[in-house]
Each structure stands twice: as structure tokens, then as C-alpha cells.
Design an enzyme around this catalytic site. Structure first.
Site, PDB file in Angstrom:
ATOM      1  N   ASP B   6      88.349 112.536 -42.621  1.00  0.00           N
ATOM      2  CA  ASP B   6      89.573 112.190 -43.340  1.00  0.00           C
ATOM      3  C   ASP B   6      90.108 113.423 -44.068  1.00  0.00           C
ATOM      4  O   ASP B   6      89.349 114.328 -44.424  1.00  0.00           O
ATOM      5  CB  ASP B   6      89.240 111.075 -44.345  1.00  0.00           C
ATOM      6  N   ASP B   8      92.909 113.613 -46.967  1.00  0.00           N
ATOM      7  CA  ASP B   8      93.119 113.541 -48.416  1.00  0.00           C
ATOM      8  C   ASP B   8      91.880 113.028 -49.132  1.00  0.00           C
ATOM      9  O   ASP B   8      91.386 111.943 -48.838  1.00  0.00           O
ATOM     10  CB  ASP B   8      94.304 112.619 -48.742  1.00  0.00           C
ATOM     11  N   ASP B 137      86.563 108.936 -47.829  1.00  0.00           N
ATOM     12  CA  ASP B 137      86.344 108.511 -49.222  1.00  0.00           C
ATOM     13  C   ASP B 137      86.831 107.088 -49.483  1.00  0.00           C
ATOM     14  O   ASP B 137      86.583 106.540 -50.558  1.00  0.00           O
ATOM     15  CB  ASP B 137      87.036 109.488 -50.187  1.00  0.00           C
TER      16      ASP B 137
END
Lengths: 182, 182
Positions: B6, B8, B137
Site C-alpha cells: 500500500d 499512503d 495499514d
């Protein structure tokens, strides 16, 4: 069904858009009519001395944004969704990404609507995408995975030599995908 | 291995970038230090009267482009590729896509290099991507498919309540992914 639909040459009429822009900017230069197109990449069919000019034409601002939809493409996609299928629009950025990525998002927003923007996928390697079918004008696919989808070829003059794959147009997509019973 | 990472909050330090921009533009406004962040979306943890201002801050030009890399992230990705793994960077556009999509491509080009640009994938629904692991996250994922990847959670203050998933940082990624023997 999970249906992946390629963007350039399937949803957006890349060849028609290129030809109009090319003839408009370079009326003195030769051009190849759409029914005589034999290569997947436009640039491959033009003589060496025009290739850079063609690449510049495609990489210029407003090229991708001004591509017309292929006749019937927007109706087909909204039709698929109305039938309850999950539809994803697949594309990738040209190396001159600054001139195309926003325009591709804007194209989807303008021609299909804001709620389709989240269905737009940028992925160079399409084998990593999951789906039941991929509707694509590219003759063949290679990538990091054995594809999970069936490649249904979107009929274009430059992919007529491809055999052994189901072939689809925006006139007969229901019959090809669903056996004509829907 | 096919590793999805991922962008961001994993590769680009969204929280640090937001906090610096926020404090710089609005020194009079309250802020939440990173170690006190409890929600996945920054905006969710701020009072109602600040939410619009936060959304504007994130949607402003140069926000995504100026995010710093998370310490160790660039080295981890180049390290994975050097080990022979296929690495894909996964992200999606915010609804104000005009301000972020080009900057995300530029970010990858600037921090990882031109040859990583083709590994950047925009896909809102990450369950449609194939891979062995997704390092992310986000506490949990929903989408159109049962994921084919294992979600390895990238450790952040706001996802500490997630249990039952392997947890990774850019200090211990080799041990977590490969058992510490490489």
C-alpha cells in the site's frame, strides 16, 4: 459476473481520436484509415520518420481527454451494471503519464459518471487483476500471473488474425457473454 | 513472491506529511500527534468544525507529492525486488482525483525511480488484485472478492487493536515475511 473492460480501443475510440487529431495537425502527412490498421500500436504501422511525431501527438495534453467513446460502449457498460454485474475499467498510463492519467479519470467521469470513477483501475500488468472475463482489443497478454479471466477479444481491424478466443463487439456483447438469452 | 504494498501510510508518510502541512497552515488549530492517532482516516479523529478544512488540506495541490517516505520504506521495496520478488505499489485516488493522481506517479518516480512507475496500481477495490501478501495499514478490507493475498498489517498507532494478522514494520519486514533467514 466480474467483467473487466479495457479502456483504449474498447471503451474510448483511440484510433478514431488519433486519426482526427493527426489529420487536423498534420494534413500534409500520410495516414492509415482505421479499416487498414494492422498493428496493435498505431505507431508501429507508420514509417520511421513519423514515429516521433506520432508519439508526441499521443502524449500531448487533451489527447486522451478528447477521445470519443466507441459507439455503443457506454451503453454496454451501463447495461452490464444494470444487469447486476461488477464492471471494472482497466487501463494503464503511457510513459508520459502527466498528460494522460487525470484525463482518463476525467473521461470516465464525463462519459460514464462520477460513480464510475472508483471502478477505474490503472494496472500495467493485467494478469494480476481478478475477473471472469477481460474484454480487450490487445491480441495477447503476458504478465506475472496465469490469467484468472477469459480474454474475450474486442473486435478491431488490427486483431482479426487472433483465433481461438471469443470475439465481441458492442453490437453483440449480450449474445457473446450471456448466450443471447438476456 | 508477489508482494503488494500500500502507498499512503506504508510507503509515503501520510500522517507525518499531514501534520506538518496542518501545523504550517493552521498553527492556531489543535492537532493530534502521530502517537495519539486512533482512527484510520485522519479526518475522523478531528472535531466536526475542522473536518472540511482537513479535507481541503489533503485535496490541495502538492499535498501528496510532498509526503516524505516512511523511514526504511524505499530501502525495503528495493530490497524485496533485489531478492527477486515481484513488488506492486497499490493506491487509490481520493475523490478530488485531479490533485493526487499525477502526484502519486511523480512520487514513485522521484523516490523509487522511473522503472517503478509501471508497478504502480490504482485500484479502489484491493480484493480484485492478486498477490501473496498485501502490506497495508488499513485495519480490514472488504471488496468484490475473497482476498487471494494474506493481509500483513503495517504497524501504525491507529491499527494496534487489530489482532490475528501478522504485523510488520520497515525494521523487521525480512523477519516477518521470510522468517528472518534471509
Amino acid at each position: 459476473m466480474k467483467i473487466l473492460v479495457d479502456m483504449d480501443g474498447v471503451l474510448a475510440d483511440f484510433d478514431d481520436g488519433f486519426l482526427k487529431t493527426w489529420q487536423n495537425l498534420h494534413a500534409d502527412k500520410p495516414f492509415i484509415p482505421i479499416d487498414q490498421r494492422t498493428t496493435f500500436y498505431v505507431v508501429d504501422q507508420y514509417p520511421e520518420e513519423l514515429k516521433d511525431l506520432i508519439r508526441q501527438t499521443i502524449a500531448a495534453p487533451n489527447f486522451f481527454g478528447s477521445l470519443p467513446p466507441l459507439p455503443g460502449s457506454v451503453e454496454a457498460l451501463t447495461g452490464m451494471r444494470a444487469m447486476g454485474h461488477d464492471v471494472y475499467i482497466c487501463t494503464s498510463a503511457i510513459s508520459a503519464f502527466r498528460s494522460c492519467v487525470v484525463e482518463k479519470f476525467e473521461w470516465v467521469e464525463a462519459h460514464l459518471g462520477t460513480d464510475w470513477v472508483k471502478s477505474l483501475i490503472f494496472a500495467k500488468d493485467r494478469t494480476m487483476l481478478r475477473g471472469d472475463v477481460l474484454i480487450d482489443d490487445r491480441p495477447a497478454y503476458e504478465g506475472g500471473f496465469v490469467p484468472s479471466w477469459e480474454h474475450v477479444i474486442f473486435d478491431r481491424p488490427y486483431n482479426r488474425e487472433v483465433v481461438g478466443k471469443r470475439r465481441l463487439t458492442w453490437d453483440d456483447w449480450k449474445a457473446v457473454l450471456f448466450g443471447g438469452n438476456e
